[in-house]
Design a protein around this motif. Structure first.
Motif, PDB file in Angstrom:
ATOM      1  N   ILE A 139       0.842  -1.207   0.000  1.00 45.41           N
ATOM      2  CA  ILE A 139       0.000   0.000   0.000  1.00 45.41           C
ATOM      3  C   ILE A 139       0.872   1.251   0.000  1.00 45.41           C
ATOM      4  CG2 ILE A 139      -1.609   1.353   1.407  1.00 45.41           C
ATOM      5  CD1 ILE A 139      -2.956  -1.308   2.139  1.00 45.41           C
ATOM      6  N   SER A 140       1.946   1.246   0.797  1.00 44.36           N
ATOM      7  CA  SER A 140       2.855   2.400   0.834  1.00 44.36           C
ATOM      8  C   SER A 140       3.519   2.620  -0.522  1.00 44.36           C
ATOM      9  CB  SER A 140       3.924   2.200   1.917  1.00 44.36           C
ATOM     10  OG  SER A 140       3.329   2.119   3.199  1.00 44.36           O
ATOM     11  N   LYS A 141       3.910   1.535  -1.183  1.00 47.51           N
ATOM     12  CA  LYS A 141       4.515   1.652  -2.512  1.00 47.51           C
ATOM     13  C   LYS A 141       3.519   2.197  -3.538  1.00 47.51           C
ATOM     14  CE  LYS A 141       8.180  -1.858  -2.370  1.00 47.51           C
ATOM     15  NZ  LYS A 141       8.628  -3.168  -2.929  1.00 47.51           N
ATOM     16  N   THR A 142       2.256   1.813  -3.394  1.00 47.08           N
ATOM     17  CA  THR A 142       1.225   2.326  -4.303  1.00 47.08           C
ATOM     18  C   THR A 142       1.020   3.816  -4.115  1.00 47.08           C
ATOM     19  OG1 THR A 142       0.108   0.176  -4.225  1.00 47.08           O
ATOM     20  CG2 THR A 142      -1.156   2.021  -5.077  1.00 47.08           C
ATOM     21  N   VAL A 143       1.054   4.260  -2.858  1.00 49.23           N
ATOM     22  CA  VAL A 143       0.944   5.694  -2.569  1.00 49.23           C
ATOM     23  C   VAL A 143       2.140   6.436  -3.163  1.00 49.23           C
ATOM     24  CG1 VAL A 143       0.795   7.449  -0.769  1.00 49.23           C
ATOM     25  CG2 VAL A 143      -0.362   5.253  -0.452  1.00 49.23           C
ATOM     26  N   GLU A 144       3.328   5.874  -2.996  1.00 40.17           N
ATOM     27  CA  GLU A 144       4.539   6.500  -3.543  1.00 40.17           C
ATOM     28  C   GLU A 144       4.507   6.541  -5.070  1.00 40.17           C
ATOM     29  OE1 GLU A 144       7.566   4.090  -1.832  1.00 40.17           O
ATOM     30  OE2 GLU A 144       7.365   4.981   0.178  1.00 40.17           O
ATOM     31  N   LEU A 145       3.952   5.485  -5.686  1.00 39.70           N
ATOM     32  CA  LEU A 145       3.805   5.468  -7.140  1.00 39.70           C
ATOM     33  C   LEU A 145       2.847   6.567  -7.594  1.00 39.70           C
ATOM     34  CD1 LEU A 145       4.391   3.941  -9.823  1.00 39.70           C
ATOM     35  CD2 LEU A 145       2.351   2.558  -9.337  1.00 39.70           C
ATOM     36  N   SER A 146       1.776   6.755  -6.832  1.00 36.95           N
ATOM     37  CA  SER A 146       0.820   7.817  -7.121  1.00 36.95           C
ATOM     38  C   SER A 146       1.495   9.184  -7.057  1.00 36.95           C
ATOM     39  CB  SER A 146      -0.337   7.756  -6.119  1.00 36.95           C
ATOM     40  OG  SER A 146      -1.187   8.871  -6.238  1.00 36.95           O
ATOM     41  N   ILE A 147       2.369   9.381  -6.061  1.00 34.99           N
ATOM     42  CA  ILE A 147       3.091  10.653  -5.926  1.00 34.99           C
ATOM     43  C   ILE A 147       4.060  10.838  -7.090  1.00 34.99           C
ATOM     44  CG2 ILE A 147       4.771  11.911  -4.521  1.00 34.99           C
ATOM     45  CD1 ILE A 147       3.536  10.510  -2.053  1.00 34.99           C
TER      46      ILE A 147
END
Length: 285
Positions: A139-147
């Motif tokens: 989930i954290s990696k997905t948020v970082e990908l979104s950023i």
């Protein structure tokens, strides 16, 4: 003539049709029996009363995103077992083979109405969608990908909370995912959180409650601790409907409740509006 009624009558046999045990479903709400083919397979609804059946992560993704637009990211090959919990690793290996999932969340990039976004969808079939270190990491990696790609973020939560087999490592994911969402918010990007049935424990107390727009699924169970624990701690009787999506909406903890069959259109409207506002302000995405 009367004796005719007592004579043995011959009947032509009806051709037997083997419908099989997996062809018919009984609705737990209205108790109607119906064929699987009669179900609304896009939204998993009972054709008689509209009762929601459980959706897998991939079914939920298919129900809301544009066809063939989903690209999966961050599949995890390693199985984390930080506490060497008895039979924990074997259980995960079995679930991976059975469900063809690597963990309790599926992450990636997709589009809704041709608007690209980062998406993470939890799956209760995998250890009740509990959040262990791998789920928190994905989930954290997905948020970082979104950023990184400057995309809106959409997360569907469905979880029993933190994963007991990982102890403190599981609880640390609450802070980890919340910090990632905080960075996402600092960049001025949109985060839509959808709470489905159930969204409880450490998931409800972290990233699921931090959306810019928080949507609840109809009749979803949403809360932190169970009603029995809350009654014991507070010594009070809980009001009717406590921890239902409808109760939370009434008390301001949700922005809206959206039926499954309207979810795709609602998300599309929000994303379109957000994209239009950004365009009018000259914000580059």
């Amino acid at each position: 003539m009367i004796l005719e009624h007592f004579k043995h009558k011959s009947y032509k046999p009806v051709k037997k049709v083997d419908i099989g045990p997996d062809c018919v479903i009984k609705c737990p709400k209205c108790e109607s029996l119906f064929f699987i083919e009669d179900m609304d397979h896009v939204n998993k609804l009972c054709p008689h009363c509209g009762k929601y059946f459980k959706m897998t992560a991939r079914e939920r993704i298919a129900s809301v995103v544009d066809e063939d637009s989903f690209i999966e990211y961050f599949r995890e090959k390693k199985i984390r077992d930080p506490l060497k919990f008895p039979k924990y690793k074997e259980k995960q290996m079995s679930l991976r083979r059975k469900l063809e999932l690597d963990e309790g969340v599926v992450c990636g990039i997709a589009s809704i109405r041709n608007i690209k976004l980062a998406i993470a969808v939890m799956d209760t079939d995998y250890l009740m969608g509990s959040m262990g270190s791998t789920v928190g990491e994905k989930i954290s990696k997905t948020v970082e990908l979104s950023i990184k790609k400057k995309l809106p973020l959409l997360i569907f939560s469905a979880s029993g909370g933190a994963r007991m087999q990982e102890g403190m490592f599981s609880l640390m994911q609450m802070a980890k995912t919340s910090q990632a969402i905080s960075k996402h918010n600092e960049k001025g990007l949109l985060y839509i959180s959808v709470m489905t049935n159930p969204t409880t424990g450490g998931v409800s107390a972290s990233f699921a409650s931090l959306g810019d727009i928080i949507i609840g699924e109809k009749n979803a169970l949403i809360g932190f601790a169970g009603p029995r624990v809350i009654r014991q701690v507070t010594g009070t009787e809980l009001p009717p409907g406590f921890q239902s999506a409808e109760f939370l909406l009434e008390h301001g903890l949700l922005d809206m409740i959206v039926p499954r069959e309207e979810m795709r259109n609602t998300l599309g409207n929000i994303l379109s509006l957000h994209a239009h506002v950004n365009k009018s302000r000259g914000v580059r995405r």
